[in-house]
Design an enzyme around this catalytic site. Structure first.
Site, PDB file in Angstrom:
ATOM      1  N   ASP A  41      45.664  32.815  44.581  1.00 37.62           N
ATOM      2  CA  ASP A  41      45.304  33.300  45.916  1.00 37.62           C
ATOM      3  C   ASP A  41      43.805  33.288  46.164  1.00 37.62           C
ATOM      4  O   ASP A  41      43.319  32.752  47.168  1.00 37.62           O
ATOM      5  CB  ASP A  41      45.858  34.711  46.127  1.00 37.62           C
ATOM      6  CG  ASP A  41      47.374  34.750  46.052  1.00 37.62           C
ATOM      7  OD1 ASP A  41      48.001  33.687  46.194  1.00 37.62           O
ATOM      8  OD2 ASP A  41      47.931  35.839  45.835  1.00 37.62           O
ATOM      9  N   ASP A  53      48.695  46.613  47.234  1.00 41.93           N
ATOM     10  CA  ASP A  53      47.280  46.464  46.902  1.00 41.93           C
ATOM     11  C   ASP A  53      46.394  46.393  48.141  1.00 41.93           C
ATOM     12  O   ASP A  53      45.240  46.837  48.116  1.00 41.93           O
ATOM     13  CB  ASP A  53      47.069  45.220  46.043  1.00 41.93           C
ATOM     14  CG  ASP A  53      47.413  45.463  44.584  1.00 41.93           C
ATOM     15  OD1 ASP A  53      47.529  46.634  44.195  1.00 41.93           O
ATOM     16  OD2 ASP A  53      47.557  44.477  43.836  1.00 41.93           O
ATOM     17  N   SER A  72      54.190  36.400  39.702  1.00 40.20           N
ATOM     18  CA  SER A  72      52.990  37.101  40.120  1.00 40.20           C
ATOM     19  C   SER A  72      52.674  38.133  39.049  1.00 40.20           C
ATOM     20  O   SER A  72      53.467  39.048  38.812  1.00 40.20           O
ATOM     21  CB  SER A  72      53.215  37.785  41.476  1.00 40.20           C
ATOM     22  OG  SER A  72      52.074  38.525  41.843  1.00 40.20           O
ATOM     23  N   ARG A 103      42.818  49.341  41.140  1.00 42.28           N
ATOM     24  CA  ARG A 103      42.272  48.876  42.418  1.00 42.28           C
ATOM     25  C   ARG A 103      41.086  49.705  42.914  1.00 42.28           C
ATOM     26  O   ARG A 103      40.098  49.143  43.393  1.00 42.28           O
ATOM     27  CB  ARG A 103      43.376  48.816  43.479  1.00 42.28           C
ATOM     28  CG  ARG A 103      44.487  47.834  43.160  1.00 42.28           C
ATOM     29  CD  ARG A 103      43.968  46.509  42.701  1.00 42.28           C
ATOM     30  NE  ARG A 103      45.005  45.507  42.506  1.00 42.28           N
ATOM     31  CZ  ARG A 103      45.015  44.645  41.515  1.00 42.28           C
ATOM     32  NH1 ARG A 103      44.050  44.677  40.597  1.00 42.28           N
ATOM     33  NH2 ARG A 103      45.957  43.737  41.406  1.00 42.28           N
TER      34      ARG A 103
END
Length: 407
Positions: A15, A124, A176, A95
């Site tokens: 990504d 996320d 993923s 995160r």
């Protein structure tokens, strides 16, 4: 005229690799890539060359491991926070520490925006953006997955090939994954059907499948000071080294596999497989020590706090007054949670094998079946039971009187 700058949360994966040329094509920004190293290991190798080839003007690789373990992981362990009974929050609390550094570099570089590669279906996006809003509300946020024409990981691979960008995935392996010092997560492909058993032999990265672990158990001792793990088998270790060692030990014995259909914040259920070998050991050891050190009322209330704490972390609400207040409560409960816990690891399971605590509330003289008249008189229990059971007795008497009056 110099171009405006955007800071991109960059992992070097599919990504974020294609986001760099996409930002240049669609916004004309100078792209500054930032990789927050939270323990993803070899994934950071070769990132600078890859980022620059994709069009970034520079790459920061920031070592956040120590901050991540001390300021995010350990407070969550102390809280006993587990999301929906299984998930030890490995992606969730990584995160905010990454987003915090994104904000710091954006301020340093004079950037006008921060970009992330989280999808519009995931959690996320919320975690990154709530942290940015809390720490730098003036910065613009760009989330390509919510606005571009790419609709799938297959489309993303096609985009990369069309732009001559080398990416570390193929259409045959599109799991993923998210890896850091605490865990690795797996989503997608065959896992999207909850009826499919994970193909552990091909899937796992940190953990040995339980069927292939040693036939003899492993005994381990974890030492805590005020709720914080400080040593393994009497060897004092710094936080990062301690987690890494537990991951190695736990992984060898098949510890820490979680297969969960979880409730995402954005409203859907999703299926994931998590490997958290060292973290699972720490949670088990810490829990055993609290049985010795916390009183009944505090333990009971702390369980409620742990559930709420987990929800806050999962939902991206780390930088909030409530999370900070709950951490203050948790810290106060940990003041006397100091001691050693022994565990037996065997084929994916953890069995308590003994514990000692400097401030243990367990008193053998009271709990023993032997004579302890000076501390506990058996006769005292009669009055206690009479008072404790008085509401039941009164209700039973009322019911009998009511039955007579009905006749």
């Amino acid at each position: 005229m110099s171009k405006e700058k955007v800071v991109l949360a960059y992992s070097g994966g599919l990504d974020t690799s294609i986001i760099i040329p996409w930002l240049i094509e669609n916004y004309g920004y100078e792209v500054i890539a930032v990789c927050g190293d939270v323990g993803q290991g070899k994934e950071t190798e070769g990132l600078e060359e890859r980022a620059l080839k994709s069009g970034a003007s520079k790459l920061y690789i920031e070592d956040l491991r120590d901050e991540y373990v001390k300021d995010f992981i350990f407070p969550t362990v102390k809280a006993g926070a587990v999301y929906e009974g299984k998930y030890l929050l490995g992606t969730s609390h990584a995160r905010p520490v990454i987003a915090k550094r994104l904000v710091e570099i954006a301020e340093k570089e004079g950037a006008v925006a921060i970009c992330h590669g989280a999808t519009g279906k995931g959690n996320d996006q919320v975690r990154f953006e709530l942290t940015i809003k809390a720490l730098a509300p003036h910065l613009k946020i760009i989330a390509p997955w919510r606005i571009w024409d790419i609709k799938s990981r297959e489309d993303a691979v096609d985009y990369a090939e069309a732009h001559g960008i080398e990416v570390p995935v193929t259409k045959k392996d599109l799991y993923s994954r998210d890896r850091n010092i605490w865990h690795i997560s797996h989503e997608g492909m065959d896992l999207e059907d909850p009826n499919n058993m994970p193909q552990y032999e091909n899937l796992l990265k940190l953990t040995t499948p339980p069927t292939k672990t040693p036939d003899e158990p492993k005994y381990i001792k974890i030492s805590f000071e005020k709720g914080i793990p400080v040593a393994i088998d009497d060897e004092k270790l710094e936080p990062v080294a301690l987690v890494e060692k537990l991951n190695k030990i736990g992984g060898e014995y098949g510890i820490g596999l979680a297969d969960i259909v979880e409730d995402r914040l954005v409203g859907m259920k999703s299926r994931g497989v998590y490997e958290t070998p060292g973290g699972t050991i720490l949670y088990a050891a810490h829990n055993e020590l609290e049985y010795l050190c916390l009183d009944r009322q505090t333990q009971a209330f702390k369980r409620h706090v742990g559930i709420k704490f987990a929800e806050l972390v999962y939902d991206g609400n780390w930088y909030t007054p409530l999370r900070e207040a709950l951490s203050a409560f948790v810290d106060s409960t940990q003041e006397y949670v100091t001691g050693d816990v022994k565990l037996m690891l065997y084929k994916g399971s953890i069995t308590p094998a003994g514990a000692t605590a400097k401030y243990s509330l367990y008193n053998e003289n009271i709990a023993s079946f032997g004579d302890s008249k000076e501390l506990y008189n058996h006769k005292d229990s009669e009055g206690f039971i009479n008072l404790f059971g008085l509401p039941l007795k009164v209700r039973a008497m009322m019911m009998k009187d009511a039955e007579k009056n009905d006749k």
